[in-house]
Design an enzyme around this catalytic site. Structure first.
Site, PDB file in Angstrom:
ATOM      1  CB  ILE A 169     -22.356 -25.638  13.044  1.00  0.00           C
ATOM      2  CG1 ILE A 169     -21.025 -26.336  13.331  1.00  0.00           C
ATOM      3  CG2 ILE A 169     -22.217 -24.635  11.897  1.00  0.00           C
ATOM      4  CD1 ILE A 169     -19.873 -25.405  13.659  1.00  0.00           C
ATOM      5  CE  LYS A 170     -27.756 -17.766  14.046  1.00  0.00           C
ATOM      6  NZ  LYS A 170     -27.771 -16.405  14.627  1.00  0.00           N
ATOM      7  CD  GLN A 171     -23.428 -20.992   7.478  1.00  0.00           C
ATOM      8  OE1 GLN A 171     -23.784 -19.826   7.316  1.00  0.00           O
ATOM      9  NE2 GLN A 171     -22.153 -21.366   7.629  1.00  0.00           N
TER      10      GLN A 171
ATOM     11  CG  LEU B  52     -18.084 -20.985  15.186  1.00  0.00           C
ATOM     12  CD1 LEU B  52     -17.571 -19.809  16.025  1.00  0.00           C
ATOM     13  CD2 LEU B  52     -16.911 -21.778  14.639  1.00  0.00           C
ATOM     14  CD1 TRP B  53     -24.608 -16.273  14.926  1.00  0.00           C
ATOM     15  CD2 TRP B  53     -23.903 -17.465  16.681  1.00  0.00           C
ATOM     16  NE1 TRP B  53     -25.562 -16.180  15.922  1.00  0.00           N
ATOM     17  CE2 TRP B  53     -25.156 -16.909  17.007  1.00  0.00           C
ATOM     18  CE3 TRP B  53     -23.263 -18.255  17.639  1.00  0.00           C
ATOM     19  CZ2 TRP B  53     -25.787 -17.118  18.227  1.00  0.00           C
ATOM     20  CZ3 TRP B  53     -23.879 -18.469  18.860  1.00  0.00           C
ATOM     21  CH2 TRP B  53     -25.124 -17.914  19.147  1.00  0.00           C
TER      22      TRP B  53
END
Length: 350
Positions: free
Chosen positions: A236-238, A199-200
């Site tokens: 998680i992409k952040q 998830l971005w």
């Protein structure tokens, strides 16, 4: 520790390589390692096929078996227009070259659109893990709207042999409630079919820009991460945090002064550590994005981001434009320089 790494980090080398986090100590984290799937994902409700998909992703490429990931993401043909993305290097209008770059660069996987990956799936799906990005902000609607809309089904990603699906939610936007429902349903279906989920967790609201751009504040991005893991994202992409105090500056929501007084400092590793903490203390891996390409300084900036992510307790880097907006051999070397940070045993978790 290599002289090359210290040279790339320049004046910040000592600060980045010697820092020790005290607000959220390393002992409280679930740190990536060769046994990440067994230790972090197997106790969950993920089914056997999803665990196998995670193991395939974590087991591929130069970082295979380390617990860390290096992913090439190329959805910019939609998100930023094909011209803006590929005109600097027109060979990447051809989807095959995107996949070739990920392979040459030694990546764990390649993340792209239904069109890009579907165009070459029979030739490459067995050679490198595919991550299909299922929603996009298409940016051709005028006046511009900022919304993530679905471009295909989870079943289609499954049929082309993908090991994972990826999606973006613009947390804080007026459309976020619909996006949360859509992504939650898509991720549930992906897990049922045995695929992993990424998830971005981006922020999008004009009110988040005041004296600074708090779209990249540690406290607001940390909360976006916490919403993302609640949706059962596996990774998680952040964006890498650049400041802190978004809650206080925007004057909304609730937080605690302890976040700023004890858990974080202004040090970039401490800010990123707070993002990791919001990913269930590292039970869900955090990958930071590599950011836009700025030319000659890209290599140093990418390595710096990798050092911050690894030392904060993150799981890896997902870097696209810095790699594909230059000749393939140079892009591959940049990706491998990022991977070298995660392979260096002397770059430890702070």
């Amino acid at each position: 520790m290599s002289d090359d790494l210290s040279a790339l980090l320049g004046d910040s080398a000592d600060s980045l390589l010697q820092h020790k986090c005290t607000g959220i100590p390393v002992e409280s984290l679930h740190v990536p390692g060769p046994d990440s799937v067994e230790r972090l994902y197997m106790p969950t409700d993920r089914n056997c096929r999803t665990l196998a998909s995670l193991q395939r992703l974590l087991g591929h490429g130069r970082l295979g078996g380390s617990g860390y990931v290096s992913i090439l993401p190329v959805d910019q043909g939609i998100e930023h227009s094909a011209g803006a993305s590929f005109a600097p290097n027109p060979m990447y209008f051809d989807p095959e070259n995107i996949v070739k770059l990920a392979i040459e660069g030694g990546c764990n996987g390649v993340a792209s659109t239904f069109g890009v990956l579907g165009a070459v799936a029979r030739q490459y799906a067995h050679r490198i893990p595919f991550i299909v990005k299922i929603n996009h902000n298409e940016l051709l609607t005028y006046p511009s709207t900022f919304d993530q809309v679905m471009f295909g089904s989870v079943e289609r990603a499954y049929d082309m042999g993908a090991v994972a699906v990826g999606a973006t939610i613009y947390f804080g936007s007026t459309e976020s409630s619909r996006q949360i429902v859509e992504v939650a349903e898509a991720f549930q279906r992906a897990h049922e079919l045995g695929m992993a989920t990424i998830l971005w967790c981006y922020l999008r609201n004009a009110a988040f820009k005041t004296d600074k751009d708090y779209h990249v504040s540690a406290d607001l991005t940390g909360q976006a991460n916490h919403l993302g893991v609640t949706l059962q994202a596996d990774i998680i992409k952040q964006k890498l945090p650049e400041n802190n105090g978004g809650y206080n500056a925007v004057k909304f929501g609730k937080t605690s002064p302890i976040v700023y007084d004890k858990l974080t400092t202004d040090h970039p590793i401490d800010l990123c550590r707070y993002q990791v903490a919001n990913c269930y203390m590292g039970r869900v891996g955090l990958i930071n994005s590599g950011g836009a390409s700025s030319g000659a300084g890209d290599l140093a900036q990418a390595v710096r981001t990798a050092v911050i992510n690894k030392r904060a307790g993150g799981m890896g880097l997902i870097s696209g434009r810095k790699a594909f907006q230059r000749p393939m051999d140079e892009g591959a070397k940049l990706l491998q320089a990022i991977q070298d940070v995660y392979l260096d045993p002397q770059v430890t978790v702070a």
